[in-house]
Design a protein around this motif. Structure first.
Motif, PDB file in Angstrom:
ATOM      1  N   SER A  14       0.805  -1.227   0.000  1.00  0.00           N
ATOM      2  CA  SER A  14       0.000   0.000   0.000  1.00  0.00           C
ATOM      3  C   SER A  14       0.834   1.273   0.000  1.00  0.00           C
ATOM      4  O   SER A  14       0.321   2.360  -0.253  1.00  0.00           O
ATOM      5  N   LEU A  16       2.127   2.457   2.686  1.00  0.00           N
ATOM      6  CA  LEU A  16       1.890   3.083   3.986  1.00  0.00           C
ATOM      7  C   LEU A  16       2.861   2.539   5.019  1.00  0.00           C
ATOM      8  O   LEU A  16       3.484   1.495   4.814  1.00  0.00           O
ATOM      9  N   THR A  20       0.657   2.903  10.425  1.00  0.00           N
ATOM     10  CA  THR A  20      -0.624   3.321   9.855  1.00  0.00           C
ATOM     11  C   THR A  20      -1.506   2.121   9.573  1.00  0.00           C
ATOM     12  O   THR A  20      -2.705   2.119   9.866  1.00  0.00           O
ATOM     13  N   VAL A  24      -5.231   1.276  11.207  1.00  0.00           N
ATOM     14  CA  VAL A  24      -6.422   0.978  10.403  1.00  0.00           C
ATOM     15  C   VAL A  24      -7.054  -0.334  10.843  1.00  0.00           C
ATOM     16  O   VAL A  24      -8.265  -0.425  11.081  1.00  0.00           O
ATOM     17  N   VAL A  31      -6.873   8.075  11.042  1.00  0.00           N
ATOM     18  CA  VAL A  31      -6.295   7.707   9.746  1.00  0.00           C
ATOM     19  C   VAL A  31      -7.200   8.246   8.654  1.00  0.00           C
ATOM     20  O   VAL A  31      -8.405   8.412   8.856  1.00  0.00           O
ATOM     21  N   SER A  32      -6.638   8.492   7.486  1.00  0.00           N
ATOM     22  CA  SER A  32      -7.414   9.080   6.395  1.00  0.00           C
ATOM     23  C   SER A  32      -8.278   8.022   5.712  1.00  0.00           C
ATOM     24  O   SER A  32      -7.968   6.829   5.759  1.00  0.00           O
ATOM     25  N   GLN A  34      -8.482   7.504   2.608  1.00  0.00           N
ATOM     26  CA  GLN A  34      -7.684   6.885   1.547  1.00  0.00           C
ATOM     27  C   GLN A  34      -6.820   5.755   2.100  1.00  0.00           C
ATOM     28  O   GLN A  34      -6.684   4.692   1.474  1.00  0.00           O
ATOM     29  N   ALA A  35      -6.252   5.975   3.296  1.00  0.00           N
ATOM     30  CA  ALA A  35      -5.435   4.934   3.919  1.00  0.00           C
ATOM     31  C   ALA A  35      -6.285   3.719   4.258  1.00  0.00           C
ATOM     32  O   ALA A  35      -5.870   2.565   4.037  1.00  0.00           O
ATOM     33  N   LYS A  36      -7.467   3.944   4.790  1.00  0.00           N
ATOM     34  CA  LYS A  36      -8.360   2.832   5.109  1.00  0.00           C
ATOM     35  C   LYS A  36      -8.695   2.022   3.863  1.00  0.00           C
ATOM     36  O   LYS A  36      -8.684   0.790   3.883  1.00  0.00           O
ATOM     37  N   LYS A  38      -7.027   1.684   1.084  1.00  0.00           N
ATOM     38  CA  LYS A  38      -5.868   0.911   0.630  1.00  0.00           C
ATOM     39  C   LYS A  38      -5.649  -0.333   1.487  1.00  0.00           C
ATOM     40  O   LYS A  38      -5.443  -1.432   0.975  1.00  0.00           O
TER      41      LYS A  38
END
Length: 355
Positions: A14, A16, A20, A24, A31-32, A34-36, A38
């Protein structure tokens, strides 16, 4: 979740950091989106998360916003049962539930903002609130939100509701197909959901070639209280001769049905021999409805809370997917309070009196 978490591998795929990825998968809110997206995308591919919508990992704390009466069994019985459906669903996953009491149409926006902006609130369920300003604030909160028994007209939020239009349509159609003419709808119209039920009623009339005349075929009360409903129906009966009375009455709830049965008895009118009665019914009313022998259109209740949790969990994983309205079907539960007029005309119907 099964097996050992491959946090490092997901981090590499990812782009990340391992910390991070760990946050998640632990359901943390810092967390953003977008990060979630991914992390869960790769986790699904790797088979790490088997049941994402029901997974406890996606949410640690849930905020329920509803009218104050919904939080007590002695207040709004229907919404109280909906909330029990939410609590029952999340209890298996160790999700903490917070509550925020709000007015139905003119809510305390400052209280609402303080509640939704708590750092540990991961998701929000709004029940029975018709305040569009709250919908706007909820949509701008960057947190997943699901409304129950309400509709965001600007399509910003996911909604789950009974299919009020279909419930009104099916109940009216049930009576009309049994030959009843005319049919009276006796209900409360203070909320949008009740207006939807009225529209379904009108559609059934149209399809059954019955001309709906609002002054004659609609009787409105304010609220579901039995006392006011009884006064309204008593006045209705006093203004009409027996020949002018409807063949059947569809009541908006159990209290209205009780009021109708009581006043019909006072006027020496028998159910269903003289007038057939049908009620829209909620889960907390079903024992009483069955005791009275009433035919009823059942409206989903705890099922709303359960489905809202699944929608919320799914939204936590897929925040960028389109919003939608989920409508739950009702059902017709036959009692002894509705005669089949078509059969009775052919002397084939056995009648049962409602005491």
């Amino acid at each position: 979740m099964t097996g050992k978490l491959k946090i490092k591998q997901i981090a590499e795929l990812s782009g990340l950091s391992p910390s991070t990825v760990s946050r998640v998968l632990a359901g943390k809110s810092n967390v953003s989106p977008q990060a979630k997206e991914k992390v869960f995308s790769h986790a699904r591919i790797m088979g790490i998360l088997r049941d994402i919508p029901a997974s406890r990992l996606l949410m640690n704390s849930l905020l329920i916003c509803a009218p104050a009466a919904a939080f007590t069994p002695h207040g709004d019985h229907y919404y109280y049962e909906v909330i029990q459906g939410v609590i029952s669903e999340v209890s298996r996953y160790d999700v903490h539930v917070k509550k925020c009491a709000l007015d139905i149409t003119e809510s305390d926006t400052a209280l609402f903002m303080r509640s939704i902006n708590q750092s540990d609130v991961d998701g929000i369920i709004i029940i029975g609130i018709d305040d569009d300003s709250l919908y706007r604030l909820a949509a701008e909160s960057n947190k997943p939100v699901v409304t129950i028994n309400a509709r965001d007209k600007k399509m910003r939020l996911d909604c789950v509701s009974p299919d009020h239009y279909s419930i009104g349509y099916s109940a009216a159609n049930y009576l009309l197909e049994k030959g009843h003419r005319p049919v009276l709808l006796f209900t409360d119209l203070r909320r949008e959901t009740m207006i939807q039920r009225l529209e379904g009623f009108k559609r059934a009339c149209l399809e059954n070639h019955f001309i709906f005349d609002e002054p004659e075929h609609l009787l409105v009360t304010k609220g579901y209280g039995e006392t006011e409903a009884r006064a309204n129906f008593k006045k209705y009966l006093q203004q009409r001769s027996r020949a002018e009375l409807p063949s059947a009455i569809l009541c908006g709830g159990g209290a209205i049905a009780r009021a109708v049965l009581s006043e019909l008895k006072n006027h020496n009118l028998q159910v269903p021999e003289d007038i057939s009665i049908m009620s829209c019914a909620y889960a907390h009313e079903m024992d009483e409805i069955n005791r009275m022998g009433l035919t009823a259109a059942y409206q989903p209740c705890r099922e709303l809370g359960s489905e809202a949790v699944y929608i919320l969990q799914s939204r936590l994983m897929r925040e960028v997917s389109p919003r939608f309205n989920l409508l739950l079907q009702g059902s017709i539960l036959a009692g002894n309070s509705v005669v089949d007029v078509n059969w009775r005309r052919r002397e084939l119907y056995q009648s049962y009196s409602i005491p």
